[in-house]
Write a protein that holds these residues in place. Structure first.
Motif, mmCIF file in Angstrom:
data_model
loop_
_atom_site.group_PDB
_atom_site.id
_atom_site.type_symbol
_atom_site.label_atom_id
_atom_site.label_comp_id
_atom_site.label_asym_id
_atom_site.label_seq_id
_atom_site.Cartn_x
_atom_site.Cartn_y
_atom_site.Cartn_z
ATOM 1 N N MET A 53 35.531 35.955 32.231
ATOM 2 C CA MET A 53 34.971 37.116 31.543
ATOM 3 C C MET A 53 33.481 36.945 31.292
ATOM 4 N N LEU A 54 33.095 35.811 30.773
ATOM 5 C CA LEU A 54 31.685 35.590 30.457
ATOM 6 C C LEU A 54 30.832 35.554 31.722
ATOM 7 N N ARG A 55 31.370 34.989 32.783
ATOM 8 C CA ARG A 55 30.632 35.002 34.046
ATOM 9 C C ARG A 55 30.507 36.417 34.590
ATOM 10 N N ALA A 56 31.550 37.216 34.412
ATOM 11 C CA ALA A 56 31.497 38.599 34.899
ATOM 12 C C ALA A 56 30.457 39.414 34.136
ATOM 13 N N LEU A 64 46.951 37.092 28.015
ATOM 14 C CA LEU A 64 47.841 38.135 28.520
ATOM 15 C C LEU A 64 47.141 39.096 29.470
ATOM 16 N N TRP A 65 45.831 38.940 29.661
ATOM 17 C CA TRP A 65 45.031 39.919 30.396
ATOM 18 C C TRP A 65 44.524 39.371 31.727
ATOM 19 N N ASN A 66 44.322 40.288 32.679
ATOM 20 C CA ASN A 66 43.451 40.004 33.806
ATOM 21 C C ASN A 66 42.019 39.990 33.276
ATOM 22 N N PRO A 67 41.207 38.997 33.617
ATOM 23 C CA PRO A 67 39.891 38.877 32.976
ATOM 24 C C PRO A 67 38.967 40.064 33.224
ATOM 25 N N LEU A 68 38.946 40.592 34.450
ATOM 26 C CA LEU A 68 38.055 41.715 34.715
ATOM 27 C C LEU A 68 38.562 42.990 34.060
ATOM 28 N N ARG A 69 39.863 43.143 33.984
ATOM 29 C CA ARG A 69 40.416 44.307 33.307
ATOM 30 C C ARG A 69 40.055 44.283 31.821
ATOM 31 N N LEU A 70 40.103 43.114 31.212
ATOM 32 C CA LEU A 70 39.747 43.017 29.799
ATOM 33 C C LEU A 70 38.260 43.277 29.592
ATOM 34 N N VAL A 71 37.428 42.808 30.496
ATOM 35 C CA VAL A 71 35.987 43.101 30.414
ATOM 36 C C VAL A 71 35.758 44.608 30.471
#
Length: 383
Positions: free
Chosen positions: A145-148, A90-97
């Protein structure tokens, strides 16, 4: 599980906060009550307060665990804040990070972020997702996320997944307190995912099951941790956070406890039993509770009710079957506040003292995967 020298059984307790709401007129009072209960849990010595993410259906009144967690972070004296769970698709990956990192900073590393694919069709539809794709969406979002988290400052970061794409020219802000990322966990009941989590060094968040079933899952997880070749500190931390969830109600006698809790249990079991108006799905089939619709099975797996003696005995069954941590649900099914307050009081004063625990002590700033956990996703992306 070995008993302590004073005869008490080692066990950890957390409070899982997922209050249902009848409607808009109830929301503010429910949220204020839950905040009070969370602060009470911190004062009483609970290891963590777990907050969860659900949308649009009244099942979880506050909806956003990160915002409520941020509100609590500055008020807690010792408890961790757990997210159980963030519905990753449900999330944008960078926003969740960013959300994970900020909560990690506000708690000074005293948080644990549970990740899962979610699955309620109405929630996914409301946020523009297809619930039938949740596992592939989980895979691609978690990979970004993990890459970020591992991305070096000053280099351009690009990503493109099913529902999101972007280019980050700077860095994720803030950086996490715990390096290189917050403590991540996987919420699952699936044996394959439990085993993968153990091999990769991720803590696991279980839902509900009866004590003897817990033995098999814990043994599977311990074996996978050993197979992963992790050092003692990582294994100890993973096991500290290995938890099962139980709906708890304590009263002076067994008879009184069951009489008080029955309406709340039935309200919880019937919640959402009708399909939504748009036909998005019927979540009375166990997608949230992790139990069948059969009442006996539900009670055996999900419920611990009775006098302090009865509740303590049931919890000891979990401890004896290798489950080191119980997440307690006190508010459910519109239970009257005064009964919930009394149940919490009896639990903290007459049940918890029968068990013991050592402090959660780790070097949260240590910059390696030994304590950060979650170094990589599984090969097939399912966690």
């Amino acid at each position: 599980m070995t008993r302590l020298d004073d005869g008490r059984q080692p066990m950890r307790f957390s409070m899982y906060v997922i209050p249902q709401s009848r409607g808009a007129d109830d929301d503010q009072e429910i949220i204020e009550t839950q905040v009070e209960h969370c602060l009470r849990a911190d004062e009483a010595g609970f290891d963590a307060v777990y907050l969860t993410e659900h949308h649009f259906n009244g099942f979880n009144t506050y909806a956003d665990p990160f915002m409520l967690g941020a509100h609590l972070a500055g008020q807690f004296k010792q408890a961790h804040i757990g997210i159980s769970v963030a519905a990753v698709p449900l999330w944008n990956p960078l926003r969740l990070v960013e959300q994970c990192n900020l909560l990690d900073v506000l708690t000074r590393g005293r948080c644990i972020i549970g990740l899962a694919p979610g699955g309620n069709p109405a929630e996914a539809a409301g946020l523009g997702r297809d619930a039938s794709q949740r596992h592939s969406l989980m895979e691609e979002t978690l990979d970004v996320m993990l890459r970020a988290w591992d991305h070096p400052d000053g280099e351009k970061f690009e990503y493109a997944i099913t529902h999101e794409k972007g280019t980050m020219a700077g860095r994720v802000m803030p950086a996490s307190f715990r390096r290189p990322r917050p403590l991540l966990a996987r919420a699952t009941h699936t044996d394959d995912t439990i085993a993968r989590a153990g091999r990769e060094g991720w803590p696991v968040m279980f839902g509900r099951f009866e004590p003897t079933a817990g033995r098999a899952k814990v043994d599977l997880y311990r074996a996978a941790l050993a197979e992963g070749g992790h050092d003692d500190e990582l294994v100890r931390e993973c096991l500290d956070w290995l938890a099962v969830t139980q709906m708890i109600h304590v009263a002076e006698t067994d008879e009184q406890a069951w009489a008080e809790v029955e309406p709340a249990l039935e309200a919880f079991r019937s919640f959402g039993s009708k399909p939504s108006k748009d036909g998005a799905g019927d979540w009375a089939k166990g997608s949230y509770r992790g139990v069948s619709g059969d009442r006996e099975t539900f009670v055996n797996q999900a419920v611990t009710v009775g006098s302090p003696d009865t509740v303590a005995a049931r919890l000891q069954e979990f401890a004896d079957n290798g489950v080191p941590h119980v997440r307690t649900m006190f508010s459910f099914g519109y239970a009257p506040r005064e009964r919930v307050d009394r149940s919490i009081e009896l639990f903290t004063s007459e049940v918890m003292p029968r068990f013991s625990r050592r402090p959660l002590e780790y070097d949260l700033r240590k910059a390696d995967d030994k304590v950060t956990l979650g170094a990589k996703a599984s090969a097939d992306g399912t966690y």
